[in-house]
Design an enzyme around this catalytic site. Structure first.
Site, PDB file in Angstrom:
ATOM      1  CG  ASP A 129      38.862  25.552  29.645  1.00 45.41           C
ATOM      2  OD1 ASP A 129      38.162  25.336  30.646  1.00 45.41           O
ATOM      3  OD2 ASP A 129      38.789  26.626  29.011  1.00 45.41           O
ATOM      4  CE  LYS A 146      38.594  28.673  31.899  1.00 46.31           C
ATOM      5  NZ  LYS A 146      37.929  28.702  30.570  1.00 46.31           N
ATOM      6  CD  GLU A 200      40.694  35.597  28.523  1.00 50.61           C
ATOM      7  OE1 GLU A 200      41.869  35.254  28.279  1.00 50.61           O
ATOM      8  OE2 GLU A 200      39.777  34.792  28.713  1.00 50.61           O
ATOM      9  CD  GLN A 239      38.407  31.504  23.556  1.00 47.22           C
ATOM     10  OE1 GLN A 239      37.360  31.343  22.951  1.00 47.22           O
ATOM     11  NE2 GLN A 239      38.595  31.015  24.767  1.00 47.22           N
ATOM     12  CG  ASP A 249      42.146  28.480  25.117  1.00 48.68           C
ATOM     13  OD1 ASP A 249      41.828  27.393  24.583  1.00 48.68           O
ATOM     14  OD2 ASP A 249      41.367  29.135  25.830  1.00 48.68           O
ATOM     15  NE  ARG A 296      35.417  30.583  32.256  1.00 48.60           N
ATOM     16  CZ  ARG A 296      34.458  29.673  32.059  1.00 48.60           C
ATOM     17  NH1 ARG A 296      33.986  28.993  33.091  1.00 48.60           N
ATOM     18  NH2 ARG A 296      34.003  29.415  30.846  1.00 48.60           N
ATOM     19  CB  SER A 297      36.423  35.830  28.718  1.00 54.66           C
ATOM     20  OG  SER A 297      35.149  35.224  28.704  1.00 54.66           O
ATOM     21  CE  LYS A 351      43.635  30.833  29.449  1.00 52.34           C
ATOM     22  NZ  LYS A 351      42.932  29.759  28.721  1.00 52.34           N
ATOM     23  CD  GLU A 358      42.915  26.651  27.990  1.00 57.80           C
ATOM     24  OE1 GLU A 358      41.717  26.948  28.142  1.00 57.80           O
ATOM     25  OE2 GLU A 358      43.857  27.379  28.375  1.00 57.80           O
TER      26      GLU A 358
END
Length: 438
Positions: free
Chosen positions: A319, A344, A205, A163, A243, A373-374, A395, A292
């Site tokens: 995560d 998060k 992102e 990702q 990730d 977050r995205s 991040k 990740e």
């Protein structure tokens, strides 16, 4: 007085054009705080519940009017009259009011919006920066950024399973310089992609989403961009992170990691053992410092095996595996699975629980990476949280899109405000790895 007099929520849009919440908290003194709530695309199975309306005739079912109503008509009534500085009491009151283990009644998005707004109102009342209010006098560490410059998986239409492909300027002397290094590599990468005739459109992102020939092609291209920007790859310069978001392509019935979900017919299908072998192969070949979600969120045996194999050399971040939840983190610590947690705020739903997770990680020798977050907003709270907790890593996306840059710019402001006290630890942020001089 610091007494809360009003709480108000409204529906606004996030960086993907989907609804989210904005909450405002007012006090008798006139002090004011506002919080906005992010949203994820690849979400962990065990995350706190993000309450959506489900009405397909409005925003495709993604509306947040139920959560807004819960703030305005339920939570507001419960917390009006509280001292805005009593963050833990307010957060605990909302958790009790919800009464479910996953905040499914009121919605973690409703609760989090209030939690953030309360903290900001308290900082405003005390006339101090948010990071100083949250962290106290020992706040000084600027985080080493994970910059997601190539988007794959669920964050783009690129045919690549992992990702995120990230760079980390671990050799930079300050955060300001780290940001410059990252921006220069980002622009060098764009030039290389153009020369290859590849897409330079960006994903959720802010990273590029080109049609690479595979994972190795993506890494090799990043290494070329690092060199083209005038930097070196490695501990004295810039290192690479992934990730994998492995839960997104894990087939639970067949118990395999099926890369073909994103990469098509040519995508590999790997068992847990083969997945670990593949990640080790990449670590041996490239200057990788962090991975990740290398294994599925429910593959505890796989996580333990991966940690045993690579845990002394590479940061292994949970995560979807931990979902910012101290119960899952405690089990991971006990079973020696992973060595880092991604933080998060909307996975758990309150600032109090967020800080508890960071503290638990640090006490166990795990690192903590504060994350966006995205689906983001212009809210920069996570930048303040990263500094307030001296987490050491953040991040928050690539070097484009205002929703990502808002966090970086806030960190620049904080570094300026801290002056000579500010510390940027770079490679020393990975304090639990053998290769970083422990």
């Amino acid at each position: 007085m610091a007494i809360i007099t009003d709480v108000y929520a409204r529906e606004v849009l996030d960086s993907r054009g989907n609804p989210t919440l904005e909450v405002e908290v007012y006090t008798e003194s006139g002090a004011f705080g506002r919080g906005m709530v992010p949203s994820g695309a690849s979400t962990g199975e065990h995350e706190a519940v993000e309450l959506r309306d489900g009405d397909k005739s409005r925003y495709g079912g993604l509306g947040t009017q139920k959560a807004v109503d819960n703030v305005n008509n339920v939570i507001a009534e419960a917390i009006i009259g509280y001292d805005v500085r009593d963050q833990q009491a307010i957060d605990r009151a909302m958790i009790a009011l919800d009464g479910t283990p996953n905040k499914g009644k009121l919605g973690a998005n409703a609760i989090l919006g209030v939690s953030i707004a309360v903290a900001r109102a308290a900082a405003d009342y005390l006339e101090v920066p948010l990071y100083s209010y949250l962290g106290g006098f020992n706040t000084k560490v600027l985080p080493t950024p994970m910059m997601n410059i190539i988007n794959g998986g669920s964050h783009s239409d690129a045919p690549i399973a992992f990702q995120e492909f990230m760079i980390m300027p671990v050799g930079a002397p300050t955060f300001k310089e780290a940001l410059r290094w990252g921006a220069e590599v980002f622009h060098a990468l764009k030039k290389i992609l153009k020369e290859r005739g590849l897409e330079t459109a960006v994903g959720d992102e802010g990273g590029f989403a080109p049609k690479f020939e595979g994972t190795e092609d993506g890494v090799e291209t990043i290494l070329k961009a690092i060199e083209a920007a005038g930097y070196e790859a490695g501990e004295n310069g810039i290192m690479i992170g992934f990730d994998c978001a492995s839960s997104e392509f894990y087939d639970a019935e067949r118990k395999v990691y099926d890369y073909s979900k994103f990469e098509g017919e040519g995508g590999a299908v790997r068992t847990a053992a083969e997945q670990i072998d593949y990640l080790e192969e990449l670590v041996n070949k490239y200057p990788i410092i962090t991975i990740e979600d290398g294994m599925d969120e429910n593959d505890w045996d796989g996580w333990k095996a991966l940690t045993e194999r690579l845990g002394g050399r590479v940061q292994l971040v949970g995560d979807d595996f931990f979902v910012t939840n101290t119960d899952y983190l405690a089990r991971g610590i006990k079973e020696e699975a992973a060595n880092s947690i991604l933080i998060k705020v909307n996975q758990i739903g309150t600032l109090t629980e967020t800080f508890e997770a960071i503290e638990m990680a640090k006490e166990a020798g795990y690192t903590a990476v504060v994350s966006h977050r995205s689906g983001e907003t212009e809210d920069s709270t996570i930048a303040d949280i990263a500094v307030a907790t001296n987490a050491g890593q953040i991040k928050t996306g690539s070097l484009s899109r205002t929703d990502r840059i808002a966090k970086y710019n806030q960190l620049l402001r904080i570094e300026d405000q801290l002056g000579e006290v500010a510390q940027y630890k770079g490679i020393k942020s990975f304090y639990n790895l053998d290769k970083c001089g422990r």
